[in-house]
Enzyme design. Structure first.
Site, short mmCIF file in Angstrom:
data_model
loop_
_atom_site.label_atom_id
_atom_site.label_comp_id
_atom_site.label_asym_id
_atom_site.label_seq_id
_atom_site.Cartn_x
_atom_site.Cartn_y
_atom_site.Cartn_z
N ALA B 117 0.78 -1.24 0.00
CA ALA B 117 0.00 0.00 0.00
C ALA B 117 0.81 1.29 0.00
CB ALA B 117 -0.94 0.00 1.20
N PRO B 119 3.25 4.42 -0.77
CA PRO B 119 2.88 5.44 0.22
C PRO B 119 1.40 5.81 0.29
CG PRO B 119 3.73 6.51 -1.73
CD PRO B 119 3.81 5.02 -1.99
N SER B 121 -1.15 6.19 -2.41
CA SER B 121 -1.97 6.90 -3.39
C SER B 121 -3.24 6.10 -3.67
CB SER B 121 -1.19 7.17 -4.68
OG SER B 121 -0.79 5.97 -5.29
N LYS B 122 -3.11 4.77 -3.72
CA LYS B 122 -4.29 3.97 -4.02
C LYS B 122 -5.14 3.73 -2.77
CE LYS B 122 -1.89 2.12 -7.96
NZ LYS B 122 -0.56 2.69 -7.59
N ASP B 183 -0.76 -4.12 -5.69
CA ASP B 183 -0.03 -3.16 -6.52
C ASP B 183 1.44 -3.49 -6.30
OD1 ASP B 183 0.15 -0.94 -8.25
OD2 ASP B 183 0.57 0.40 -6.56
N CYS B 236 3.66 -1.25 -12.70
CA CYS B 236 3.97 -0.18 -13.65
C CYS B 236 5.17 -0.61 -14.48
CB CYS B 236 4.20 1.15 -12.93
SG CYS B 236 5.50 1.13 -11.70
C1 LIG Z 1 4.41 -0.13 -6.39
S1 LIG Z 1 4.73 0.18 -4.67
C2 LIG Z 1 3.10 0.49 -4.04
C3 LIG Z 1 2.52 1.85 -4.35
C4 LIG Z 1 1.22 2.10 -3.63
N1 LIG Z 1 0.24 1.04 -3.89
C5 LIG Z 1 0.63 3.43 -3.99
O1 LIG Z 1 -0.26 3.46 -4.83
O2 LIG Z 1 1.01 4.45 -3.39
C6 LIG Z 1 5.10 -1.41 -4.05
C7 LIG Z 1 5.19 -1.51 -2.55
O3 LIG Z 1 5.31 -2.88 -2.19
C8 LIG Z 1 6.06 -2.98 -1.02
N2 LIG Z 1 6.52 -4.37 -0.93
C9 LIG Z 1 7.60 -4.94 -1.50
N3 LIG Z 1 7.67 -6.26 -1.21
C10 LIG Z 1 6.58 -6.53 -0.43
C11 LIG Z 1 6.10 -7.69 0.23
N4 LIG Z 1 6.72 -8.85 0.10
N5 LIG Z 1 4.97 -7.60 0.96
C12 LIG Z 1 4.32 -6.41 1.10
N6 LIG Z 1 4.75 -5.27 0.51
C13 LIG Z 1 5.86 -5.32 -0.24
C14 LIG Z 1 7.13 -1.94 -1.18
O4 LIG Z 1 7.64 -1.55 0.07
C15 LIG Z 1 6.38 -0.83 -1.92
O5 LIG Z 1 5.93 0.13 -0.98
#
Ligand SMILES: C[S@@+](CC[C@H](N)C(=O)[O-])C[C@H]1O[C@@H](n2cnc3c(N)ncnc32)[C@H](O)[C@@H]1O
Lengths: 154, 308
Positions: B117, B119, B121-122, B183, B236
């Protein structure tokens, strides 16, 4: 020595307040700012130490209580000695519904309040916590007493 | 860091799947337009916000098909320094980033897990669409990023979310989620762009095996949602190994169905074959969004229903 016992995960979950406590907090908002209790009817009131949190009332809270949580909901009100104090966070969200104890500041007054943290001030409001507004925007919480306005803006 | 002159070589493997490939490459040298979401939870009267921004010289125009979204000009305006931002009236975000939540269709009363989730935005978009009345569990595995998420939830005045710090792959069972958004962390190819200094803002997550992580997250998301529930998987990136092949893996492991979805931006069907390997034909119901066609970061979105 030895490993410290882990806190039971539910211990971290904020507690759902009693009806009586809920009534007390919501009555404060209603009496002080004229924001009706019904505005919060879809929300639970939770508490941690001296803080009250607003959180949507789920169909069933129990499954969520098994999660190890970091935060739950929106910081709503604080207990400061004998008083209840609304948070700026909550006022920014619900303050536009207030019908009383709202102070409308000019941009220069707001600027000065944010910089100096207190201003000499005369207003037709009851002493106590007030909502600070400027050009239609709610900024948060202040304290009006004895011809002074004290900032609790974040 | 990849230089823009190296981009054609890097993206060459997508020549067959990215439409108007030359146009795509040329587009990487242009800056993207600036968009923001207007947060009606805190600003019940959008006019106050728009007028405030206008006084600072920001022209904002509603985006057709995207409720609450505005295109702002000048596109290099520092929206993050405005009062409107500080007070949580606006959330700047690229337009395509709105698509996963459009696919998710959050409703009041639903239990929704936002598995990756931060930072937020979603998460904050879900809260807004569901009028702060869905029960949102916003999770991220990284504490520093979760802190940013918590700050955004506070800034936007969201009261319907709780936050957790689990690895998504082992998120505990027990909550009857109606919907889960994954995401996923990804290589971020869709964000490639020539920066102001002539560099690409490319970030790759080291040498980690992203597809393996993504598969783990998607399978867990599927197992967490209730039967009949919806999982939206998004990235993305253009890379089929992080997109269709991850979903293909789920389709082979579980009783899942891809659901078609209409989007307010031009898109293309997901690929059903990659590097000679055939994939599930239903993957054409997933959607690919390209920067030169959308004026936004490239995205992939799959809407999946749990059948059993
Ligand atoms: C694409 S970003 C998410 C952006 C967010 N959904 C937004 O819209 O603001 C991916 C996120 O996944 C987290 N992440 C990476 N590996 C993960 C895991 N195994 N379990 C949960 N979160 C994870 C990262 O820390 C990062 O914040």
């Amino acid at each position: 020595m030895g490993r410290r016992k882990k806190i039971h995960k539910e211990a971290k979950w904020p507690r759902v307040v009693s009806l009586k406590e809920r009534e007390e907090v919501l009555s404060f908002w209603e009496e002080r700012f004229g924001i009706p209790k019904e505005i919060f009817q879809d929300y639970l009131l939770l508490s941690t130490a001296k803080n009250y949190w607003l959180f949507i009332a789920p169909p069933d809270l129990r499954p969520l209580q098994n999660l190890k949580v970091q935060t739950v909901g929106l910081l709503f009100t604080r207990r400061v000695s004998r008083w209840l104090k609304p948070t700026s966070t909550a006022l920014q969200r619900f303050g536009h519904l207030a019908t009383k104890n709202v102070l409308e500041l000019s941009p220069s007054q707001l600027d000065r309040l944010r910089r100096e943290k207190r201003l000499p001030f005369e207003a037709e409001v009851e002493e106590g916590y007030v909502i600070i507004k400027c050009e239609g925007k709610v900024w948060g919480c202040g304290l009006y007493a004895q011809g002074k306005l004290i900032s609790f803006l974040p | 860091m990849l230089k823009v002159t190296e981009a054609p070589a890097y993206f060459a493997r997508y020549r067959e799947i990215i439409p108007d490939f030359e146009k795509f490459l040329a587009h990487l040298r242009e800056p993207l337009p600036l968009y923001f979401r207007l947060n009606e939870l805190k600003a019940p009267d959008p006019e106050v916000v728009l007028a405030g921004l206008a006084r600072q010289g920001v022209k904002a125009e509603a985006v057709p098909g995207f409720p609450h979204f505005y295109r702002a000009e000048p596109r290099d305006f520092p929206l993050g320094n405005t009062e409107e931002y500080y007070l949580g009236y606006i959330y700047p975000m690229t337009l395509s980033s709105a698509l996963p939540v459009i696919a998710l269709e959050p409703k009041p009363g639903e239990y929704i897990l936002d598995m990756c989730a931060a930072p937020g935005s979603k998460t904050t978009q879900i809260a807004q669409v569901a009028e702060d009345k869905a029960v949102i569990v916003a999770n991220d595995r990284r504490l520093d990023r979760l802190t940013a998420l918590v700050a955004n939830l506070k800034r936007l005045g969201v009261a319907c979310a709780l936050t957790t710090l689990y690895r998504g792959e082992v998120f505990p069972f027990g909550v009857p989620f109606d919907k889960v958004l994954v995401d996923a962390p990804c290589s971020g190819e869709g964000r490639y762009r020539e920066g102001y200094e002539g560099e690409l803002l490319y970030q790759k997550e080291g040498h980690t095996n992203l597809p393996a992580i993504q598969k783990g997250l998607l399978v867990r998301a599927f197992d967490l949602v209730k039967v009949g529930g919806i999982v939206v998987y998004s990235t993305c990136t253009f890379n089929p190994e992080e997109n269709e092949m991850v979903v293909d893996y789920l389709l082979r492991k579980r009783q899942a169905e891809i659901v078609s979805c209409t989007y307010p931006l031009p898109h293309h069907p997901g690929v059903t074959e990659w590097e000679g390997r055939p994939l599930h034909p239903d993957l054409q119901k997933t959607a690919r969004f390209y920067p030169h066609e959308t004026q936004a970061v490239g995205f992939f979105v799959a809407k999946i229903k749990r059948l059993f």
